[in-house]
Design a protein around this motif. Sequence first.
Motif, mmCIF file in Angstrom:
data_model
loop_
_atom_site.group_PDB
_atom_site.id
_atom_site.type_symbol
_atom_site.label_atom_id
_atom_site.label_comp_id
_atom_site.label_asym_id
_atom_site.label_seq_id
_atom_site.Cartn_x
_atom_site.Cartn_y
_atom_site.Cartn_z
ATOM 1 N N THR A 83 -12.109 -9.860 10.288
ATOM 2 C CA THR A 83 -12.309 -8.900 9.211
ATOM 3 C C THR A 83 -12.170 -7.482 9.741
ATOM 4 O O THR A 83 -12.637 -7.164 10.825
ATOM 5 N N GLY A 84 -11.527 -6.629 8.942
ATOM 6 C CA GLY A 84 -11.358 -5.233 9.302
ATOM 7 C C GLY A 84 -11.443 -4.345 8.072
ATOM 8 O O GLY A 84 -11.768 -4.809 6.978
ATOM 9 N N VAL A 85 -11.146 -3.075 8.255
ATOM 10 C CA VAL A 85 -11.164 -2.105 7.162
ATOM 11 C C VAL A 85 -9.864 -1.315 7.166
ATOM 12 O O VAL A 85 -9.172 -1.245 8.171
ATOM 13 N N TYR A 86 -9.556 -0.720 6.014
ATOM 14 C CA TYR A 86 -8.377 0.148 5.930
ATOM 15 C C TYR A 86 -8.656 1.329 5.007
ATOM 16 O O TYR A 86 -9.473 1.244 4.087
ATOM 17 N N VAL A 87 -8.004 2.441 5.290
ATOM 18 C CA VAL A 87 -8.041 3.645 4.463
ATOM 19 C C VAL A 87 -6.650 4.249 4.470
ATOM 20 O O VAL A 87 -5.893 4.073 5.431
ATOM 21 N N GLY A 88 -6.302 4.945 3.405
ATOM 22 C CA GLY A 88 -4.990 5.561 3.387
ATOM 23 C C GLY A 88 -4.691 6.318 2.116
ATOM 24 O O GLY A 88 -5.570 6.576 1.297
ATOM 25 N N VAL A 89 -3.412 6.648 1.976
ATOM 26 C CA VAL A 89 -2.925 7.415 0.837
ATOM 27 C C VAL A 89 -1.756 6.681 0.201
ATOM 28 O O VAL A 89 -1.110 5.845 0.840
ATOM 29 N N GLU A 137 11.338 3.969 -14.270
ATOM 30 C CA GLU A 137 11.780 3.795 -15.645
ATOM 31 C C GLU A 137 10.825 2.836 -16.342
ATOM 32 O O GLU A 137 10.526 1.764 -15.824
ATOM 33 N N ASN A 138 10.387 3.227 -17.527
ATOM 34 C CA ASN A 138 9.488 2.408 -18.343
ATOM 35 C C ASN A 138 8.333 1.863 -17.522
ATOM 36 O O ASN A 138 7.499 2.622 -17.062
ATOM 37 N N ASP A 139 8.278 0.566 -17.289
ATOM 38 C CA ASP A 139 7.151 -0.051 -16.598
ATOM 39 C C ASP A 139 7.388 -0.251 -15.106
ATOM 40 O O ASP A 139 6.591 -0.904 -14.436
ATOM 41 N N PHE A 140 8.469 0.280 -14.548
ATOM 42 C CA PHE A 140 8.773 0.137 -13.127
ATOM 43 C C PHE A 140 8.415 1.412 -12.375
ATOM 44 O O PHE A 140 8.697 2.512 -12.833
ATOM 45 N N HIS A 141 7.791 1.217 -11.204
ATOM 46 C CA HIS A 141 7.383 2.333 -10.357
ATOM 47 C C HIS A 141 7.764 2.007 -8.910
ATOM 48 O O HIS A 141 7.927 0.849 -8.549
ATOM 49 N N LEU A 142 7.848 3.046 -8.088
ATOM 50 C CA LEU A 142 7.966 2.899 -6.640
ATOM 51 C C LEU A 142 6.675 3.442 -6.064
ATOM 52 O O LEU A 142 6.270 4.566 -6.395
ATOM 53 N N GLN A 143 6.006 2.643 -5.225
ATOM 54 C CA GLN A 143 4.719 3.062 -4.678
ATOM 55 C C GLN A 143 4.697 2.902 -3.157
ATOM 56 O O GLN A 143 4.347 1.844 -2.653
ATOM 57 N N PRO A 144 5.066 3.948 -2.418
ATOM 58 C CA PRO A 144 4.891 3.903 -0.966
ATOM 59 C C PRO A 144 3.439 4.225 -0.597
ATOM 60 O O PRO A 144 2.758 4.971 -1.311
ATOM 61 N N GLU A 145 2.991 3.653 0.501
ATOM 62 C CA GLU A 145 1.627 3.872 0.970
ATOM 63 C C GLU A 145 1.654 4.099 2.476
ATOM 64 O O GLU A 145 2.585 3.685 3.161
ATOM 65 N N LEU A 146 0.623 4.726 2.981
ATOM 66 C CA LEU A 146 0.423 4.853 4.415
ATOM 67 C C LEU A 146 -1.044 4.566 4.680
ATOM 68 O O LEU A 146 -1.922 5.312 4.245
ATOM 69 N N LEU A 147 -1.305 3.440 5.363
ATOM 70 C CA LEU A 147 -2.671 2.970 5.590
ATOM 71 C C LEU A 147 -2.972 2.898 7.081
ATOM 72 O O LEU A 147 -2.129 2.475 7.874
ATOM 73 N N TYR A 148 -4.179 3.282 7.449
ATOM 74 C CA TYR A 148 -4.682 3.106 8.805
ATOM 75 C C TYR A 148 -5.605 1.896 8.770
ATOM 76 O O TYR A 148 -6.536 1.835 7.965
ATOM 77 N N LYS A 166 -5.717 -1.423 16.266
ATOM 78 C CA LYS A 166 -5.580 -0.320 15.325
ATOM 79 C C LYS A 166 -4.091 -0.184 15.034
ATOM 80 O O LYS A 166 -3.272 -0.177 15.952
ATOM 81 N N PHE A 167 -3.735 -0.090 13.749
ATOM 82 C CA PHE A 167 -2.320 0.070 13.437
ATOM 83 C C PHE A 167 -2.120 0.760 12.106
ATOM 84 O O PHE A 167 -3.047 0.908 11.310
ATOM 85 N N LEU A 168 -0.888 1.251 11.914
ATOM 86 C CA LEU A 168 -0.477 1.864 10.658
ATOM 87 C C LEU A 168 0.323 0.854 9.862
ATOM 88 O O LEU A 168 1.148 0.130 10.415
ATOM 89 N N ASN A 169 0.085 0.822 8.579
ATOM 90 C CA ASN A 169 0.795 -0.059 7.663
ATOM 91 C C ASN A 169 1.443 0.835 6.617
ATOM 92 O O ASN A 169 0.759 1.635 5.979
ATOM 93 N N ALA A 170 2.764 0.725 6.457
ATOM 94 C CA ALA A 170 3.498 1.560 5.500
ATOM 95 C C ALA A 170 4.307 0.679 4.559
ATOM 96 O O ALA A 170 5.500 0.471 4.765
ATOM 97 N N PRO A 171 3.672 0.144 3.530
ATOM 98 C CA PRO A 171 4.415 -0.656 2.555
ATOM 99 C C PRO A 171 5.174 0.242 1.573
ATOM 100 O O PRO A 171 4.756 1.364 1.288
ATOM 101 N N PRO A 183 8.508 -4.731 1.194
ATOM 102 C CA PRO A 183 8.312 -4.833 2.643
ATOM 103 C C PRO A 183 7.233 -3.861 3.113
ATOM 104 O O PRO A 183 6.927 -2.883 2.435
ATOM 105 N N SER A 184 6.667 -4.164 4.257
ATOM 106 C CA SER A 184 5.757 -3.214 4.891
ATOM 107 C C SER A 184 6.129 -3.101 6.361
ATOM 108 O O SER A 184 6.430 -4.088 7.023
ATOM 109 N N ILE A 185 6.129 -1.880 6.833
ATOM 110 C CA ILE A 185 6.425 -1.587 8.234
ATOM 111 C C ILE A 185 5.095 -1.319 8.911
ATOM 112 O O ILE A 185 4.268 -0.558 8.396
#
Length: 160
Positions: free
Chosen positions: A52-58, A65-76, A83-88, A105-107
């Motif tokens: 078990t771990g925790v994450y925080v990010g932006v 268009e209409n109901d479609f969105h693009l949502q990039p994130e950057l999580l620690y 410790k790692f960064l997750n960028a989906p 995908p997530s990098i």
Amino acid sequence: MKPFIKVLLLFILIGGVFSLQAQTDFGIKGGFNFTFYNVEEANFGDDTNVQTGVYVGVFADFEIENDFHLQPELLYIGLGDFKFLNAPIYLKYNINDNFNILVGPSINYFFDFFNAKLKVRADLGFAYNLTSKLDLHMKYTIGFEEITPNGLFLGLGYKL
């Protein structure tokens, strides 16, 4: 250039391009993650360990268009000694006013590995809007390599 800076610049670039064309929301998120390691112990069969771990990010949410969105994130992410960064980068679809599905995908950049610090994984997520600004989300991450385990993330997001 360090991979962290590259990921951050990519996040800013995507945000800049889409903010010119669409309605954009920014926010913060955090919660718990459960990582599943599948380890074979000699000839005694599989032993599945969960950490078990925790994450925080932006995050940024760009309406395409209409109901479609693009949502990039950057999580620690802090997971025991790792410790790692997750960028989906999610393609988000609004099923209705309160329920969303996210896929993409997530990098991942691992700070603590000696080599092969950059990993690519696949994410499938769901979000339920509790209010117009607060959501409850869950995502499942699939690792493609033995050293990149699967994970389940449960948390809250808040639009600023």
